[in-house]
Design a protein around this motif. Structure first.
Motif, short mmCIF file in Angstrom:
data_model
loop_
_atom_site.label_atom_id
_atom_site.label_comp_id
_atom_site.label_asym_id
_atom_site.label_seq_id
_atom_site.Cartn_x
_atom_site.Cartn_y
_atom_site.Cartn_z
N THR A 137 0.83 -1.20 0.00
CA THR A 137 0.00 0.00 0.00
C THR A 137 0.87 1.25 0.00
O THR A 137 2.03 1.23 0.41
CB THR A 137 -0.94 0.03 1.22
OG1 THR A 137 -0.15 0.09 2.40
CG2 THR A 137 -1.86 -1.20 1.23
N PRO A 184 0.94 3.92 1.93
CA PRO A 184 1.54 4.35 3.19
C PRO A 184 2.81 3.59 3.58
O PRO A 184 3.61 4.09 4.39
CB PRO A 184 0.43 4.12 4.23
CG PRO A 184 -0.83 4.16 3.45
CD PRO A 184 -0.49 3.57 2.12
N LEU A 185 3.03 2.41 3.01
CA LEU A 185 4.24 1.65 3.36
C LEU A 185 5.52 2.33 2.89
O LEU A 185 6.60 2.04 3.40
CB LEU A 185 4.16 0.22 2.80
CG LEU A 185 3.05 -0.65 3.38
CD1 LEU A 185 3.12 -2.06 2.79
CD2 LEU A 185 3.12 -0.70 4.89
N ASP A 214 6.29 5.19 3.66
CA ASP A 214 6.69 6.05 4.77
C ASP A 214 7.03 5.29 6.04
O ASP A 214 7.34 5.90 7.06
CB ASP A 214 5.57 7.06 5.08
CG ASP A 214 5.32 8.00 3.92
OD1 ASP A 214 6.30 8.40 3.25
OD2 ASP A 214 4.14 8.32 3.66
N THR A 215 6.98 3.98 6.01
CA THR A 215 7.33 3.19 7.20
C THR A 215 8.82 2.86 7.17
O THR A 215 9.47 2.97 6.13
CB THR A 215 6.50 1.89 7.28
OG1 THR A 215 6.76 1.11 6.12
CG2 THR A 215 5.01 2.19 7.40
N GLU A 271 6.38 -1.61 11.69
CA GLU A 271 5.58 -0.47 11.25
C GLU A 271 4.68 -0.87 10.07
O GLU A 271 3.53 -0.40 9.98
CB GLU A 271 6.47 0.71 10.84
CG GLU A 271 7.08 1.44 12.01
CD GLU A 271 7.88 2.66 11.56
OE1 GLU A 271 7.56 3.27 10.51
OE2 GLU A 271 8.84 3.00 12.26
N ASN A 272 5.18 -1.70 9.17
CA ASN A 272 4.36 -2.17 8.04
C ASN A 272 3.13 -2.91 8.54
O ASN A 272 2.02 -2.67 8.07
CB ASN A 272 5.18 -3.11 7.14
CG ASN A 272 6.29 -2.40 6.40
OD1 ASN A 272 6.34 -1.18 6.35
ND2 ASN A 272 7.19 -3.18 5.84
N GLU A 310 0.67 -0.50 10.10
CA GLU A 310 0.01 0.33 9.09
C GLU A 310 -1.10 -0.44 8.39
O GLU A 310 -2.21 0.07 8.23
CB GLU A 310 1.03 0.83 8.06
CG GLU A 310 0.44 1.62 6.91
CD GLU A 310 -0.39 2.81 7.32
OE1 GLU A 310 -1.48 3.02 6.73
OE2 GLU A 310 0.02 3.55 8.24
N LYS A 334 -4.42 -0.91 10.29
CA LYS A 334 -5.29 0.25 10.45
C LYS A 334 -6.46 0.25 9.46
O LYS A 334 -7.41 1.02 9.61
CB LYS A 334 -4.50 1.55 10.23
CG LYS A 334 -3.46 1.85 11.25
CD LYS A 334 -2.73 3.13 10.84
CE LYS A 334 -1.55 3.44 11.70
NZ LYS A 334 -0.83 4.65 11.23
N HIS A 335 -6.39 -0.56 8.44
CA HIS A 335 -7.33 -0.47 7.32
C HIS A 335 -8.12 -1.76 7.13
O HIS A 335 -7.62 -2.84 7.39
CB HIS A 335 -6.57 -0.16 6.02
CG HIS A 335 -5.71 1.05 6.13
ND1 HIS A 335 -6.19 2.32 5.95
CD2 HIS A 335 -4.39 1.19 6.41
CE1 HIS A 335 -5.21 3.19 6.12
NE2 HIS A 335 -4.10 2.53 6.41
#
Length: 136
Positions: free
Chosen positions: A87, A89-90, A92-93, A98-99, A102, A105-106
């Motif tokens: 995705t 947002p990954l 920015d991890t 963190e992956n 993230e 969350k969805h």
């Protein structure tokens, strides 16, 4: 001849480094999850060993729009193929943990997909990705 196929779908509007990053991470998921896809070590004439490849060719497709990657994702789910996701947002991890956080969350319908990998029977993969063109 292989009875199964590995295919990656990448959003066409990603930067070149992002495309390479997504392809690399997605391919690693197949190697980890499916040992039967592993080839054998490469060994030179002087007996130096190198890492193997996946046995299957990896086909890379381009999705020009978000709708096209979502369609491929949904069709892959409908055909019960093994699916890996990447995705937006990954990017920015900074770690595997963190992956995981993230993605958690969805919901599945809320994922901002930029890449997917699918693995399964050739015909099912072909039908799931119908309409997509190979990445140039």
């Amino acid at each position: 001849m292989y009875d199964k196929k590995v295919a990656i779908v990448i959003k066409g509007d990603l930067l070149p480094w992002q495309k390479l990053n997504v392809v690399s991470f997605l391919a690693s998921g197949i190697a980890i999850q499916f040992p039967e896809t592993h080839g054998k070590d490469f060994i030179t004439a002087d007996n130096v060993k190198f890492l193997p490849f996946l046995k299957h060719p990896i086909l890379v497709y381009k999705a020009d729009t978000q709708e096209k990657i979502q369609r491929a994702f949904q069709r892959s789910k409908d055909r019960e193929l093994a699916i890996g996701i990447y995705t937006k947002p990954l990017f920015d991890t900074r770690s595997g943990e963190e992956n995981i956080l993230e993605i958690a969350k969805h919901t599945t319908d809320d994922l901002d997909l930029v890449g997917i990998i699918v693995y399964g029977e050739n015909k099912k993969v072909d039908k799931a990705l119908d309409g997509l063109k190979f990445h140039e």
